[in-house]
Design an enzyme around this catalytic site. Structure first.
Site, PDB file in Angstrom:
ATOM      1  N   ASP A  51       0.791  -1.192  -0.237  1.00 27.02           N
ATOM      2  CA  ASP A  51      -0.046   0.057  -0.039  1.00 27.02           C
ATOM      3  C   ASP A  51       0.863   1.287   0.043  1.00 27.02           C
ATOM      4  O   ASP A  51       2.045   1.461   0.803  1.00 27.02           O
ATOM      5  CB  ASP A  51      -0.915   0.142   1.273  1.00 27.02           C
ATOM      6  CG  ASP A  51      -1.719   1.331   1.237  1.00 27.02           C
ATOM      7  OD1 ASP A  51      -2.582   1.621   0.466  1.00 27.02           O
ATOM      8  OD2 ASP A  51      -1.476   2.024   2.265  1.00 27.02           O
ATOM      9  N   TYR A  56       2.998  10.195  -0.088  1.00 28.95           N
ATOM     10  CA  TYR A  56       4.294   9.515   0.860  1.00 28.95           C
ATOM     11  C   TYR A  56       5.461   9.961   0.156  1.00 28.95           C
ATOM     12  O   TYR A  56       5.954   9.138  -0.839  1.00 28.95           O
ATOM     13  CB  TYR A  56       4.146   8.062   0.912  1.00 28.95           C
ATOM     14  CG  TYR A  56       2.797   7.521   1.716  1.00 28.95           C
ATOM     15  CD1 TYR A  56       2.059   8.426   2.344  1.00 28.95           C
ATOM     16  CD2 TYR A  56       2.421   6.420   1.570  1.00 28.95           C
ATOM     17  CE1 TYR A  56       1.099   7.899   2.865  1.00 28.95           C
ATOM     18  CE2 TYR A  56       1.349   5.633   2.257  1.00 28.95           C
ATOM     19  CZ  TYR A  56       0.472   6.727   2.906  1.00 28.95           C
ATOM     20  OH  TYR A  56      -0.601   6.076   3.624  1.00 28.95           O
ATOM     21  N   LYS A  82      -3.460   5.797  -3.723  1.00 28.14           N
ATOM     22  CA  LYS A  82      -4.468   6.690  -3.250  1.00 28.14           C
ATOM     23  C   LYS A  82      -4.661   8.035  -4.444  1.00 28.14           C
ATOM     24  O   LYS A  82      -4.058   8.048  -5.042  1.00 28.14           O
ATOM     25  CB  LYS A  82      -3.999   7.322  -1.915  1.00 28.14           C
ATOM     26  CG  LYS A  82      -4.077   6.091  -1.125  1.00 28.14           C
ATOM     27  CD  LYS A  82      -3.745   6.424   0.524  1.00 28.14           C
ATOM     28  CE  LYS A  82      -3.477   5.132   1.279  1.00 28.14           C
ATOM     29  NZ  LYS A  82      -2.191   4.330   1.094  1.00 28.14           N
ATOM     30  N   ASN A 233      -1.996   3.069  16.747  1.00 30.40           N
ATOM     31  CA  ASN A 233      -2.718   4.405  17.026  1.00 30.40           C
ATOM     32  C   ASN A 233      -1.397   5.253  17.240  1.00 30.40           C
ATOM     33  O   ASN A 233      -1.068   6.234  17.916  1.00 30.40           O
ATOM     34  CB  ASN A 233      -3.433   4.271  18.338  1.00 30.40           C
ATOM     35  CG  ASN A 233      -4.815   3.777  18.321  1.00 30.40           C
ATOM     36  OD1 ASN A 233      -4.998   2.775  18.917  1.00 30.40           O
ATOM     37  ND2 ASN A 233      -5.498   4.426  17.593  1.00 30.40           N
ATOM     38  N   GLY A 235       1.776   4.655  17.655  1.00 29.32           N
ATOM     39  CA  GLY A 235       2.720   4.677  18.385  1.00 29.32           C
ATOM     40  C   GLY A 235       2.582   4.099  19.917  1.00 29.32           C
ATOM     41  O   GLY A 235       3.400   3.206  20.469  1.00 29.32           O
ATOM     42  N   LEU A 237       0.677   1.959  21.455  1.00 25.09           N
ATOM     43  CA  LEU A 237       0.132   0.534  21.580  1.00 25.09           C
ATOM     44  C   LEU A 237       1.497  -0.290  21.337  1.00 25.09           C
ATOM     45  O   LEU A 237       1.626  -1.172  21.462  1.00 25.09           O
ATOM     46  CB  LEU A 237      -0.682   0.148  20.651  1.00 25.09           C
ATOM     47  CG  LEU A 237      -2.160   0.564  21.368  1.00 25.09           C
ATOM     48  CD1 LEU A 237      -3.293   0.014  20.212  1.00 25.09           C
ATOM     49  CD2 LEU A 237      -2.408   0.088  22.543  1.00 25.09           C
ATOM     50  N   ALA A 238       2.744   0.397  20.588  1.00 26.73           N
ATOM     51  CA  ALA A 238       3.749  -0.241  20.452  1.00 26.73           C
ATOM     52  C   ALA A 238       4.776   0.099  21.696  1.00 26.73           C
ATOM     53  O   ALA A 238       5.470  -0.839  22.136  1.00 26.73           O
ATOM     54  CB  ALA A 238       4.650   0.277  19.198  1.00 26.73           C
TER      55      ALA A 238
END
Length: 321
Positions: A51, A56, A82, A233, A235, A237-238
């Site tokens: 993706d 980007y 996209k 989210n 960062g 949750l890492a």
């Protein structure tokens, strides 16, 4: 690696997708060689779905992905990119929107039919292909555009949506949908016409399950697939609830830190690191057909893939409810 069908189309994607923002130098400059190495790592791991987006690195991500895929048979991989932002030649810059040393292009929003078709043409040239498997309409809605959201949504619904339908009918694209960070715009567009797939970032995670309020049920009713991005989210949750942890692209407020601390304690009580729990939640969710993992480092990608092989305790569902 397990594969799933995108909506009612003939496009099949692996349950893990490689997110290519990192190879557009998101937050960190990576060399061409580093980017080719991590793409090779993803390929060797069995990932067939990549993706990307014009946004980007202002074309850098698409260009690097196109270089990697050169010589490979299109039947062996799936590309999603996209529309909604057009690139035109501009001046070199050190940083733009978090991307370090992007290509010297300016960005212009255009969700009209003509703008979307031109964006598809540009992306095909950068990617070195004549067709695209999935097109996501990028960042439509209030989350990105604020008071300008209605104007862009109107442009898309008046001419952009039907242009995507025609591109799909003509075989130029295989599927289309939205790539967004919010659920309301998804519901609004689905009221206008069907979508094959939605790339939803950050709204169906171990921490934020707001998509379950209306969107997952609507997708089940209409046969719309969900690809999940932003599963950490942005960062927190890492990293866990550490000083400076980020949530939703900004510093995490105290209420989020407290909630993540609770989740981490639950996960560790089950013998699972928080990041592993976040990965497992996303890939096990019944609404998800694929989960995006993005990095410019092979070691990070392999660490996440290993986490998905973790044997979970029988009572892990208590964490995911």
């Amino acid at each position: 690696m397990k594969r799933s069908r995108v909506g009612k189309t003939s496009v099949d994607v692996t349950e893990i997708a490689f997110g290519c923002a990192s190879i557009g130098n998101l937050f960190r400059e990576a060399s061409d060689a580093e980017c080719q190495n991590v793409l090779n790592c993803a390929w060797d791991a069995g990932i067939n779905y990549f993706d990307t987006a014009p946004f980007y690195g202002r074309g850098l991500s698409e260009t690097r992905l196109g270089t990697f895929l050169k010589g490979k048979t299109h039947e062996d991989y799936v590309i999603s990119t996209k529309v909604g932002r057009l690139l035109t030649p501009g001046k070199p810059m050190r940083e733009a929107n978090g991307f370090i040393n992007p290509l010297p292009n300016d960005v212009h929003y255009d969700y009209s039919g003509d703008g979307i078709e031109e964006s598809v043409e540009q992306s095909c040239r950068r990617l070195g292909t004549n067709s695209l498997d999935i097109i996501f309409v990028h960042d439509l809605g209030r989350y990105t555009h604020g008071d300008d959201a209605a104007r862009h949504t109107t442009a898309f619904l008046e001419t952009g949506y039907e242009r995507l339908v025609k591109l799909k009918e003509n075989g130029r694209i295989g599927a289309f949908g939205l790539g967004v960070n919010e659920t309301q715009i998804c519901l609004d567009v689905m009221a206008h016409g069907p979508l094959d797939v939605i790339l939803l970032a950050g709204r169906l995670t171990l921490l934020d399950r707001s998509a379950e309020e209306q969107l997952t049920g609507r997708c089940a009713e209409t046969g719309t697939s969900l690809v999940l991005g932003g599963i950490f989210n942005s960062g927190i949750l890492a990293t866990g609830p550490v000083q400076g942890a980020t949530y939703d692209y900004g510093e995490a407020p105290q209420e989020i830190l407290d909630r993540v601390a609770q989740l981490e304690a639950q996960a560790l009580g089950l013998g699972i690191p928080l990041a592993t729990a976040a990965l497992q939640f996303a890939i096990r969710h019944p609404a998800s057909i694929s989960v995006l993992l993005g990095t410019a480092k092979p070691s990070s990608l392999l660490r996440n893939l290993d986490a998905l092989e973790t044997t979970l305790p029988d009572d892990v569902d208590a964490l995911f409810v």
